[in-house]
Design a protein around this motif. Sequence first.
Motif, mmCIF file in Angstrom:
data_model
loop_
_atom_site.group_PDB
_atom_site.id
_atom_site.type_symbol
_atom_site.label_atom_id
_atom_site.label_comp_id
_atom_site.label_asym_id
_atom_site.label_seq_id
_atom_site.Cartn_x
_atom_site.Cartn_y
_atom_site.Cartn_z
ATOM 1 N N ILE A 12 39.486 44.917 52.470
ATOM 2 C CA ILE A 12 40.798 45.324 52.989
ATOM 3 C C ILE A 12 41.684 44.103 53.223
ATOM 4 N N ALA A 13 41.113 43.041 53.788
ATOM 5 C CA ALA A 13 41.889 41.834 54.074
ATOM 6 C C ALA A 13 42.372 41.148 52.800
ATOM 7 N N HIS A 14 41.623 41.299 51.712
ATOM 8 C CA HIS A 14 41.947 40.614 50.458
ATOM 9 C C HIS A 14 42.301 41.588 49.327
ATOM 10 N N GLN A 15 42.620 42.815 49.693
ATOM 11 C CA GLN A 15 42.873 43.860 48.702
ATOM 12 C C GLN A 15 43.952 43.463 47.703
ATOM 13 N N ASP A 16 45.051 42.896 48.166
ATOM 14 C CA ASP A 16 46.130 42.509 47.252
ATOM 15 C C ASP A 16 45.644 41.510 46.200
ATOM 16 N N GLU A 17 44.788 40.582 46.614
ATOM 17 C CA GLU A 17 44.242 39.607 45.674
ATOM 18 C C GLU A 17 43.368 40.288 44.616
ATOM 19 N N TYR A 18 42.505 41.215 45.068
ATOM 20 C CA TYR A 18 41.647 41.930 44.122
ATOM 21 C C TYR A 18 42.482 42.764 43.145
ATOM 22 N N VAL A 19 43.530 43.408 43.652
ATOM 23 C CA VAL A 19 44.398 44.217 42.788
ATOM 24 C C VAL A 19 45.079 43.331 41.750
ATOM 25 N N ASN A 20 45.530 42.145 42.145
ATOM 26 C CA ASN A 20 46.188 41.236 41.202
ATOM 27 C C ASN A 20 45.218 40.655 40.182
#
Length: 76
Positions: A12-20
């Motif tokens: 959850i904390a790094h979700q944006d990074e994983y999505v990118n």
Amino acid sequence: MDALTKIMHHFIAHQDEYVNLFPGKYVVIRADFRTAGAFDSKEDARKCAMSITDMPAAFYPAVPGEKAYTITLRSI
């Protein structure tokens, strides 16, 4: 806090990074927060997570929003 809960909080904390990095893939994350792989299918991600025997692992779809880590249970 157990390992799987820690993995979820990390996702959850790094979700944006994983999505990118892995848009639309299923990402396998180990308990040491290292990415074990990114897969097109949920089944391949499950197999990878199950093959990790030295520590817990979980997988999440690299998609934006709460749908990536929320399930709905219904009884009939």
